[in-house]
Design an enzyme around this catalytic site. Structure first.
Site, PDB file in Angstrom:
ATOM      1  N   LYS A  29      19.038   1.781   7.970  1.00  0.00           N
ATOM      2  CA  LYS A  29      17.627   2.133   7.758  1.00  0.00           C
ATOM      3  C   LYS A  29      16.928   2.398   9.089  1.00  0.00           C
ATOM      4  O   LYS A  29      16.243   3.407   9.255  1.00  0.00           O
ATOM      5  CB  LYS A  29      16.908   0.983   7.035  1.00  0.00           C
ATOM      6  CG  LYS A  29      15.390   1.068   7.111  1.00  0.00           C
ATOM      7  CD  LYS A  29      14.705  -0.125   6.503  1.00  0.00           C
ATOM      8  CE  LYS A  29      14.469  -1.292   7.413  1.00  0.00           C
ATOM      9  NZ  LYS A  29      13.233  -1.286   8.199  1.00  0.00           N
ATOM     10  N   ASN A  30      17.111   1.470  10.041  1.00  0.00           N
ATOM     11  CA  ASN A  30      16.332   1.560  11.274  1.00  0.00           C
ATOM     12  C   ASN A  30      16.777   2.686  12.191  1.00  0.00           C
ATOM     13  O   ASN A  30      16.102   2.993  13.166  1.00  0.00           O
ATOM     14  CB  ASN A  30      16.340   0.214  12.008  1.00  0.00           C
ATOM     15  CG  ASN A  30      15.420  -0.778  11.302  1.00  0.00           C
ATOM     16  OD1 ASN A  30      14.639  -0.394  10.430  1.00  0.00           O
ATOM     17  ND2 ASN A  30      15.537  -2.049  11.656  1.00  0.00           N
ATOM     18  N   ARG A  51       2.497  -7.034  16.363  1.00  0.00           N
ATOM     19  CA  ARG A  51       3.232  -5.785  16.580  1.00  0.00           C
ATOM     20  C   ARG A  51       2.357  -4.638  17.103  1.00  0.00           C
ATOM     21  O   ARG A  51       2.185  -3.606  16.437  1.00  0.00           O
ATOM     22  CB  ARG A  51       3.972  -5.368  15.307  1.00  0.00           C
ATOM     23  CG  ARG A  51       4.995  -6.398  14.883  1.00  0.00           C
ATOM     24  CD  ARG A  51       5.764  -5.978  13.680  1.00  0.00           C
ATOM     25  NE  ARG A  51       6.831  -5.051  13.995  1.00  0.00           N
ATOM     26  CZ  ARG A  51       7.630  -4.510  13.071  1.00  0.00           C
ATOM     27  NH1 ARG A  51       7.457  -4.816  11.804  1.00  0.00           N
ATOM     28  NH2 ARG A  51       8.582  -3.684  13.412  1.00  0.00           N
ATOM     29  N   ARG A  99      12.948  -1.817   0.324  1.00  0.00           N
ATOM     30  CA  ARG A  99      12.686  -1.027   1.525  1.00  0.00           C
ATOM     31  C   ARG A  99      13.940  -0.878   2.372  1.00  0.00           C
ATOM     32  O   ARG A  99      14.090   0.115   3.073  1.00  0.00           O
ATOM     33  CB  ARG A  99      11.618  -1.731   2.374  1.00  0.00           C
ATOM     34  CG  ARG A  99      10.287  -1.794   1.714  1.00  0.00           C
ATOM     35  CD  ARG A  99       9.282  -2.289   2.685  1.00  0.00           C
ATOM     36  NE  ARG A  99       9.493  -1.594   3.944  1.00  0.00           N
ATOM     37  CZ  ARG A  99       9.133  -2.051   5.120  1.00  0.00           C
ATOM     38  NH1 ARG A  99       8.529  -3.192   5.213  1.00  0.00           N
ATOM     39  NH2 ARG A  99       9.359  -1.351   6.206  1.00  0.00           N
ATOM     40  N   CYS A 112       1.405  -6.844  10.908  1.00  0.00           N
ATOM     41  CA  CYS A 112       2.233  -7.044   9.724  1.00  0.00           C
ATOM     42  C   CYS A 112       2.615  -8.510   9.636  1.00  0.00           C
ATOM     43  O   CYS A 112       2.250  -9.304  10.508  1.00  0.00           O
ATOM     44  CB  CYS A 112       3.455  -6.139   9.734  1.00  0.00           C
ATOM     45  SG  CYS A 112       4.782  -6.725  10.746  1.00  0.00           S
ATOM     46  N   ARG A 169       5.525   1.075   9.231  1.00  0.00           N
ATOM     47  CA  ARG A 169       5.123   1.165  10.636  1.00  0.00           C
ATOM     48  C   ARG A 169       5.849   2.274  11.391  1.00  0.00           C
ATOM     49  O   ARG A 169       5.273   2.922  12.260  1.00  0.00           O
ATOM     50  CB  ARG A 169       5.418  -0.150  11.359  1.00  0.00           C
ATOM     51  CG  ARG A 169       4.767  -1.348  10.824  1.00  0.00           C
ATOM     52  CD  ARG A 169       5.173  -2.543  11.652  1.00  0.00           C
ATOM     53  NE  ARG A 169       4.894  -2.293  13.057  1.00  0.00           N
ATOM     54  CZ  ARG A 169       3.714  -2.439  13.619  1.00  0.00           C
ATOM     55  NH1 ARG A 169       2.697  -2.840  12.906  1.00  0.00           N
ATOM     56  NH2 ARG A 169       3.557  -2.195  14.896  1.00  0.00           N
ATOM     57  N   ASP A 224      16.539  -9.669  13.069  1.00  0.00           N
ATOM     58  CA  ASP A 224      16.594  -9.234  11.665  1.00  0.00           C
ATOM     59  C   ASP A 224      17.659  -9.989  10.869  1.00  0.00           C
ATOM     60  O   ASP A 224      17.804  -9.758   9.664  1.00  0.00           O
ATOM     61  CB  ASP A 224      16.874  -7.722  11.586  1.00  0.00           C
ATOM     62  CG  ASP A 224      15.686  -6.893  12.054  1.00  0.00           C
ATOM     63  OD1 ASP A 224      14.585  -7.459  12.205  1.00  0.00           O
ATOM     64  OD2 ASP A 224      15.855  -5.682  12.267  1.00  0.00           O
TER      65      ASP A 224
HETATM   66  C1  EPZ Z   1      12.458  -2.664  15.483  1.00  0.00           C
HETATM   67  O1  EPZ Z   1      11.078  -2.936  15.416  1.00  0.00           O
HETATM   68  C2  EPZ Z   1      12.985  -2.810  14.063  1.00  0.00           C
HETATM   69  N1  EPZ Z   1      12.270  -1.889  13.201  1.00  0.00           N
HETATM   70  C3  EPZ Z   1      12.766  -4.232  13.582  1.00  0.00           C
HETATM   71  O2  EPZ Z   1      13.333  -4.361  12.293  1.00  0.00           O
HETATM   72  C4  EPZ Z   1      13.475  -5.186  14.553  1.00  0.00           C
HETATM   73  O3  EPZ Z   1      13.190  -6.503  14.157  1.00  0.00           O
HETATM   74  C5  EPZ Z   1      12.977  -4.964  15.968  1.00  0.00           C
HETATM   75  O4  EPZ Z   1      13.143  -3.568  16.342  1.00  0.00           O
HETATM   76  C6  EPZ Z   1      13.702  -5.798  17.004  1.00  0.00           C
HETATM   77  O5  EPZ Z   1      15.071  -5.523  16.950  1.00  0.00           O
HETATM   78  C7  EPZ Z   1      12.621  -0.612  13.147  1.00  0.00           C
HETATM   79  O6  EPZ Z   1      13.527  -0.151  13.844  1.00  0.00           O
HETATM   80  C8  EPZ Z   1      11.888   0.236  12.186  1.00  0.00           C
HETATM   81  P1  EPZ Z   1      10.159  -3.861  19.149  1.00  0.00           P
HETATM   82  P2  EPZ Z   1      10.132  -2.559  16.626  1.00  0.00           P
HETATM   83  O7  EPZ Z   1       9.253  -2.781  19.588  1.00  0.00           O
HETATM   84  O8  EPZ Z   1      10.646  -1.335  17.271  1.00  0.00           O
HETATM   85  C9  EPZ Z   1       6.384  -6.225  20.906  1.00  0.00           C
HETATM   86  C10 EPZ Z   1      13.327  -4.788   9.976  1.00  0.00           C
HETATM   87  O9  EPZ Z   1      13.261  -5.850   9.305  1.00  0.00           O
HETATM   88  N2  EPZ Z   1       5.770  -4.911  21.168  1.00  0.00           N
HETATM   89  O10 EPZ Z   1      11.484  -3.982  19.800  1.00  0.00           O
HETATM   90  O11 EPZ Z   1       8.744  -2.559  16.123  1.00  0.00           O
HETATM   91  C11 EPZ Z   1       6.528  -6.495  19.415  1.00  0.00           C
HETATM   92  O12 EPZ Z   1       5.338  -6.968  18.848  1.00  0.00           O
HETATM   93  C12 EPZ Z   1      12.434  -4.583  11.177  1.00  0.00           C
HETATM   94  O13 EPZ Z   1      14.096  -3.857   9.708  1.00  0.00           O
HETATM   95  C13 EPZ Z   1       4.579  -4.850  21.873  1.00  0.00           C
HETATM   96  O14 EPZ Z   1       3.990  -5.868  22.260  1.00  0.00           O
HETATM   97  O15 EPZ Z   1      10.376  -3.803  17.567  1.00  0.00           O
HETATM   98  C14 EPZ Z   1       7.649  -7.494  19.399  1.00  0.00           C
HETATM   99  O16 EPZ Z   1       7.162  -8.776  19.651  1.00  0.00           O
HETATM  100  C15 EPZ Z   1      11.427  -5.670  11.354  1.00  0.00           C
HETATM  101  N3  EPZ Z   1       4.048  -3.614  22.143  1.00  0.00           N
HETATM  102  C16 EPZ Z   1       8.533  -7.047  20.578  1.00  0.00           C
HETATM  103  O17 EPZ Z   1       7.701  -6.212  21.378  1.00  0.00           O
HETATM  104  C17 EPZ Z   1       4.657  -2.465  21.757  1.00  0.00           C
HETATM  105  O18 EPZ Z   1       4.115  -1.371  22.021  1.00  0.00           O
HETATM  106  C18 EPZ Z   1       9.758  -6.246  20.196  1.00  0.00           C
HETATM  107  O19 EPZ Z   1       9.389  -5.238  19.270  1.00  0.00           O
HETATM  108  C19 EPZ Z   1       5.875  -2.542  21.051  1.00  0.00           C
HETATM  109  C20 EPZ Z   1       6.417  -3.773  20.792  1.00  0.00           C
END
Ligand code: EPZ
Length: 431
Positions: free
Chosen positions: A22-23, A125, A402, A120, A96, A310
């Site tokens: 999915k991701n 996030r 989802r 969320c 998102r 995840d």
């Molecule tokens: C991706 O989310 C995945 N989603 C998530 O899977 C997964 O948990 C996550 O990566 C970590 O592996 C998708 O690919 C659609 P990040 P993402 O940006 O890209 C902070 C699932 O269940 N952050 O690596 O949103 C953020 O809040 C989902 O399939 C900022 O502060 O994760 C988090 O604490 C849930 N500012 C950390 O970084 C930003 O601009 C890592 O988030 C971006 C992120």
């Protein structure tokens, strides 16, 4: 609203074919905006999230054709021209990752208006790193009334971008934007997740020049235009890991095919440490547990190749019946223990304090009605239900839909007693 009912006690025995990730699929779909030629994605999972993005892309001008090819489900995405650069709140809020259309829209048309996704259930996030990367590439960004207004009248230009911490989404978004920027972009402290490599491979098939994906430094030499391509979506390592945990939990022997053990090595090592057997194969992995009770082990979530956040909820479910006390530390999201109180409704003994959960294993969970709060939390409840005495009924199944393709079917084929209870339709999706 559908629910899933599980009667616990049956071991799992059989073969589960893992779907496309999915991701990865949803970022690859966004890449189709970058070219006026068709992008053909094979090994496509059929999920609520891919449907949501398909709906948004259709509004932007993409012809989305879901079909069955020689190798199974595939999607052809063709955007001869962008008819709208507007991604409204109602669609971005539902998923998102829809936010990732922003960069491609700017790259192709020089402007875009895309809703901010909002928070969320697993954390705030924010998308500040995404926006900083786009600004570094030359986009002018203004925020008004919940929308990002972006403009790049003189086009985008390559830049050196050092992320202050690792973000999967921001790395992917920067890649999706920089491929059409003038000159070279260097992304430092980039995410190394397998989905990043998959995106880079697809973009390169489309004519992009991306190197270093899978390492912390990614180099992108911008090109004038991208072409169509055919690309097979990488296997869903989170789905594979989920069934690996389910097999360790329920006992029996399950072979996971169409996947790669190396992508979930951090999990497999913990499953072995807990006492289940793991056999790594060329095209997948076998998980086996016969009789012996699992032992408690500790985990710390981390960026790849660390233990995936995840898979944290699923592993917590496993630890609820292991012998001893397990400490689970969540380092990626600040609020990702919403499944703990639901697991407690099944009798689990869990104490959460900040980013740490202590799970004291008990002999037996007991079926109850529980409610899912996000995608991975909901599947952890299904996994717990596989061993709970009596019936567990998981509500808010739309979360599961989802990200898990044909979940009940795959579990039932291995002998689980799982059924879907149909309810009224809902469109209420949060993450
Ligand atoms: C991706 O989310 C995945 N989603 C998530 O899977 C997964 O948990 C996550 O990566 C970590 O592996 C998708 O690919 C659609 P990040 P993402 O940006 O890209 C902070 C699932 O269940 N952050 O690596 O949103 C953020 O809040 C989902 O399939 C900022 O502060 O994760 C988090 O604490 C849930 N500012 C950390 O970084 C930003 O601009 C890592 O988030 C971006 C992120």
């Amino acid at each position: 609203m559908d629910r899933i009912a599980i009667v616990g006690g049956a071991p799992l025995n059989g073969v589960i074919q893992i779907s496309g990730a999915k991701n990865s699929a949803i970022k690859l779909m966004a890449a189709s905006l970058l070219t006026d030629e068709p992008l053909r994605l094979t090994n496509m999972p059929r999920l609520a999230d891919t449907r949501f993005l398909g709906t948004l892309l259709t509004r932007l001008g993409t012809i989305v054709d879901e079909r069955t090819g020689d190798a199974g489900a595939e999607t052809l995405l063709h955007t001869p021209e962008i008819v709208s650069s507007f991604a409204p709140y109602d669609l971005v809020r539902q998923m998102r990752a829809s936010f990732n259309v922003l960069g491609p829209l700017i790259a192709r048309t020089g402007q875009a208006k895309v809703s901010l996704p909002g928070g969320c259930t697993i954390g705030a996030r924010p998308v500040d790193l995404h926006l900083k990367a786009l600004e570094a590439l030359g986009a002018q960004i203004d925020l008004h009334e919940g929308y990002v207004y972006a403009q790049a009248p003189r086009g985008l230009t390559g830049a050196e971008i050092t992320f202050p911490f690792v973000s999967v989404g921001a790395t992917e978004h920067a890649m999706l934007t920089a491929v059409l920027a003038r000159g070279e972009t260097v992304l430092a402290n980039a995410a190394c997740e397998p989905e990043i490599i998959d995106l880079a491979e697809c973009l390169n098939k489309m004519g992009a020049k991306v190197s270093g994906a899978g390492t912390p430094v990614i180099r992108i030499v911008g090109v004038d235009r991208l072409s169509g391509a055919t690309h097979a979506v990488i296997t869903d390592r989170i789905e594979a890991g989920t069934y690996a945990v389910a097999a360790a939990m329920a006992g029996g022997e399950v072979r996971l095919t169409n996947t790669r053990a190396d992508l979930i090595e951090a999990l497999l090592l913990k499953i072995e440490e807990a006492g289940a057997e793991v056999e790594r194969m060329d095209d997948g992995v076998i998980i086996r547990r016969n009789g012996a009770r699992l032992k408690a082990v500790d985990i710390d979530t981390g960026v790849y190749p660390g233990f995936a956040t995840d898979l944290q909820a699923q592993f917590m479910a496993l630890m609820t019946v292991a012998e001893g006390e397990s400490t689970i530390r969540e380092h990626i999201f600040e609020n990702r223990f919403m499944h703990a109180p639901e697991l407690a409704r099944l009798g689990a003994d869990i104490t959460v304090s900040g980013g740490e959960a202590r799970v004291r294993g008990i002999d037996m969970l007991e079926g109850a009605q529980v409610m899912a709060t996000d995608l991975r939390a909901s599947v952890s409840l299904v996994i717990a239900g596989l061993v709970a005495r009596g019936e567990t009924v998981v509500g808010r199944v739309y979360h599961l839909d989802r990200g898990f393709e044909r979940l009940e079917e795959k579990l039932v084929a291995c002998g689980a007693n799982v059924r879907r209870i149909k309810g009224a339709a809902t469109a209420e999706i949060e993450d």
